[in-house]
Motif scaffolding. Structure first.
Motif: not given
Length: 870
Positions: A483-493, A503-514
């Protein structure tokens, strides 16, 4: 007593002198106005200019021309001394000046500085610059980036006072005029990066004794004499020498006496010198700060004199075919900031190589420089280096921000000390590293550890809040994505492909810049990730070869920047959302090998980018974006089923316009609108339950190279327009119900030669190249179509009539009984009598059969007793 008085008088005299001088200067400025003749010349010059955006709006007759934009005059005489039109357009980036140059500039007799940089010369005479050779007082001439065509005017050699000449990036071509050597006052000469320029002899340079700057990069010097180093050695004032990409001949690089003792920047890159490193003359230039030798194909050991280049800041020795060895101790190069040896070393151990580099802890002091803490970039990738990554590499410099060790044979684990480094860019891909990923440097914004043997789970805490690009593909990583991968809010790639994640990929709603998300070839399972609805910039999505399930969401049509949608080999079901055709930027759609049913959406013409006429749609330029992230280029890791084979694609994948919805349960016909996608290169609709005929205008898809419609229920004739697909190099129509004559055409005949099974399973097809003769069947195509149509019509009408008759008859009987009481009573009495008769008949028959069965049993018992008595 006299001393103070004399000093006081001297002070008064000095003040009076400055006041008088200032007053005269102010008077001169007030009196010195634009010379009318020169003002008219400038207005005449403006008349031939396309003043788009009006950067010359200040050029008006009612104003003093010395106050115009780009014009500078003498304060004393008012004569125009400087005309700088490149400065005028700095605030107008889309308004570069263009038009026809007027000879009226010759009336600016006192002009010393002329800058027409990035001028767009138009009209029938694009080489209208010869007249500049008559501007006798010119000291600086800047024409860089201007669209002047033709050859370089030799008349420029008449500018006897010229000190600065810049023709770089212009459209001049042909031979560099040797007459330039007559301008003995030249100090700066830039002829770099022009179009198709060459020189047969550079001996004219020997006359330019004052030359401090020389750039002739990209000028073809193939034919110059092999003594070109000796020619350059006659220019003792040179500080900058750029000879990149000049096709210099390989020659003896030895100079007995070196006169080039002032060079600060030397660029010999992209020349096939093919000499031993130790034989080169430039190692003795101790003043050099920038040394560019990429792709010079020098080989052998670096000379020991390299260690004496203590002023060296930038060393680029990349791309030299892994033919060099580094045995020199570089610890004293304390000024070194940039070191690039990519693809140049034959072999070595990374531990020993790192030990040779200048470190922050080095106590050496050379010329008062102090501790060696200048390195901010180290690139020693692709050098066949072995060994474990030393922990000291993270402490080489306190400002080290870029480290590239990729493409080697490094083993072991990633040192935990790297977690405390100042690195912002770390590339370790394509090695043999193992173990787990523990700590990530906090300042990282780029991390690539792909194509290694890393194992275990991902770190529970990434701890790099500024991370923008994370590439961990092709490893042995297991477990769930934390779940901590969702803390990477600046992730584009984000690329986690080719691992063993589940399993399921976390629901990273803060990762909007992908922008780029690749999760292919894992064991991830879940419905389509809902957080992607917020990723408005997402252009590349690859979930293929996983276990995702459920239906595709309707909001998938709202991802307006989507260009590559790869969802193949999953468990998706349901229909293809009609709104998916709203993705106007979409150029690659792959839904193959799922459980998708229903019809193909009919509004395919909305996929504008798949049409040749709409290639310039606005949006993210994904190839440029990817190359900006992965500098080594796109690895050949994307699989595409095309031309009846699975091909691996690299960077060219971004230019593959494709639709693949094969191996599903699609029904209905092929939409006619699909023929509007004339930019499509690959169309695969095979292994479905499609019916109907092949669209008649399929020949409009001019760009298609691979067409697979096999294993469906298509019927009818093959459209004649199919033979118009001149780029078609693979086609499969096998195992359908096609009939009639195969359209003639050399292209289709060639395809049949390469794939004789392309028509198999269509027993109604005839004519060349098949052996089945159409004449034996008569007009089989037309009759076949007619018979099929008639049979289908008869079947439909039969069942329609049967159903209608049953329904009408049932309602007539029901309504009659409902509204006719006497009939209803008679019907029920009749039903009761029938019921009684049937009941009595059943009971009597049952008793009769029971009696008969009892008699048979008694008879059998008597026979048994008689047999026993006897």
């Amino acid at each position: 007593m006299c001393g103070p008085a004399a000093s006081f008088l001297l002070l008064i005299a000095t003040c009076c002198f400055f006041l008088v001088t200032h007053a005269r200067r102010q008077a001169g400025q007030a009196a010195a106005r634009c010379v009318p003749k020169e003002r008219d010349a400038l207005l005449d010059f403006k008349h031939g200019i396309n003043d788009t955006g009006h950067p010359l709006a200040s050029w008006q007759r009612r104003l003093d021309c010395c106050s115009w934009e780009g014009v500078s005059c003498s304060h004393r005489t008012g004569n125009v001394l400087k005309l700088d039109l490149s400065a005028v357009t700095e605030d107008y980036p889309y308004s570069a000046l263009g038009g026809q140059l007027s000879h009226s500039l010759l009336h600016l007799e006192h002009l010393e500085y002329l800058d027409l940089g990035w001028f767009n010369q138009t009209g029938p005479n694009n080489n209208n610059v010869e007249f500049m050779g008559s501007m006798k007082n010119l000291r600086q001439l800047h024409l860089s980036g201007s669209l002047f065509s033709g050859s370089i005017p030799p008349q420029l050699a008449n500018l006897s006072k010229l000190e600065y000449l810049d023709l770089s990036w212009t459209s001049f071509s042909g031979r560099v005029p040797p007459e330039i050597g007559n301008i003995s006052t030249l100090q700066h000469l830039d002829l770099g990066n022009m179009q198709d320029t060459y020189s047969l002899d550079i001996s004219w340079l020997t006359h330019l004794h004052k030359l401090a700057y020389l750039d002739i990069s990209s000028v073809n010097l193939t034919m110059v004499a092999s003594d070109w180093p000796h020619v350059l050695n006659t220019l003792p004032s040179l500080e900058v020498l750029n000879l990149g990409n000049c096709a210099l001949p390989s020659t003896n690089q030895t100079l007995r006496h070196l006169n080039l003792t002032m060079i600060v920047q030397l660029d010999l890159s992209f020349n096939y010198l093919d000499r031993p490193l130790e034989s080169c003359w430039f190692w003795n230039i101790t003043t050099v700060e920038s040394l560019l030798l990429s792709q010079t194909y020098l080989y052998g050991s670096f000379p020991s004199t390299l260690a004496r280049l203590t002023s060296l800041i930038w060393l680029d020795f990349s791309g030299n075919a892994n033919a060099a060895t580094m045995l020199v101790d570089l610890k004293d190069l304390c000024a070194l900031e940039h070191l690039n040896l990519d693809g140049s070393l034959a072999q070595g151990n990374i531990k020993y190589l790192v030990e040779k580099l200048p470190h922050a802890t080095t106590t050496h002091k050379v010329n008062g420089i102090g501790n060696c803490s200048s390195l901010y970039l180290i690139d020693i990738s692709n050098n066949n280096l072995t060994g474990h990554i030393p922990s000291s590499v993270a402490n080489i410099s306190p400002i080290l921000t870029y480290l590239d060790l990729s493409g080697n044979n490094l083993t072991g684990v990633i040192p935990q000390e790297m977690g405390n480094s100042t690195l912002g860019y770390l590339d370790l891909h394509s090695n043999r590293l193992s173990g787990q990923i523990h700590v990530i440097p906090r300042n990282l914004n780029f991390l690539d550890i792909s194509s290694n043997f890393l194992s275990g789970p991902l770190p529970s805490h990434f701890g790099a809040p500024n991370l923008q690009d994370l590439i961990l593909s092709t490893n042995l990583i297991t477990g769930r994505v934390p779940q901590s991968i969702c803390e990477l809010h600046n992730l584009a790639f984000l690329d986690l492909a080719n691992n063993f994640l589940e399993g399921a990929f976390p629901q990273c709603f803060g990762m909007s810049g992908l922008v780029f998300l690749q999760l292919s070839n894992n064991s991830l399972s879940d419905i389509f990730p809902s957080f992607l609805q917020r990723c408005s910039n997402l252009a590349f999505l690859d979930l293929s070869w996983n276990k995702f399930y459920g239906t595709l969401p309707l909001w998938i049509g709202e991802m307006m920047n989507m260009q590559f949608l790869l969802l193949s080999h999953n468990l998706f079901c349901g229909h293809i959302p009609i709104k998916i055709t709203n993705l106007r930027q979409l150029r690659h759609l792959n839904l193959a090998s799922n459980n998708i049913s229903g019809a193909i959406p009919w509004s395919l013409s909305n996929l504008m980018v798949m049409s040749n006429g709409h290639r310039n749609e606005e949006g993210i330029n994904l190839p440029i974006f990817y190359r900006g992230v992965v500098l080594n280029g796109f690895s050949e890791s994307l699989l595409v089923v095309i031309k009846r084979q699975v091909l691996k694609y690299g960077a060219s994948f971004f230019y593959l316009v494709s639709i693949d919805i094969s191996k599903n349960h699609l029904t209905g016909g092929i939409p006619d609108q699909i023929t509007s996608l004339n930019g499509l290169l690959n169309l695969n609709l095979s292994s479905n339950h499609l019916t109907g005929s092949i669209p008649k205008k399929i020949g409009d898809m001019k760009s298609v190279e691979s067409l697979d419609l096999s294993r469906n229920n298509l019927y009818g004739q093959i459209p004649p327009s199919l033979s118009d697909l001149t780029y078609l190099c693979d086609m499969d129509l096998s195992y359908n119900n096609l009939i009639g004559r195969i359209p003639p055409g050399r292209q289709l005949d060639t395809l049949y030669t390469e794939n004789p099974s392309m028509y198999d399973g269509n027993h109604g097809l005839c004519g060349p190249p098949l052996q089945r003769n159409c004449s034996s069947c008569g007009n089989s195509g037309e009759k076949g179509n007619q018979t099929t149509s008639e049979r289908d019509s008869e079947t439909i009408f039969f069942y329609f009539g049967l159903g209608s008759g049953f329904t009408v008859g049932l309602w007539v009987a029901f309504c009659t009984l409902l509204f006719k009481k006497t009939w209803r009573i008679r019907y029920y009495r009749l039903f009761d009598r029938a019921y009684d008769s049937v009941f009595v008949f059943v009971v009597v028959t049952w008793l009769r059969l029971a009696r008969q069965a009892t008699g048979l049993v008694d008879a059998a018992t008597g026979l048994v007793q008689r047999s026993a008595n006897n």
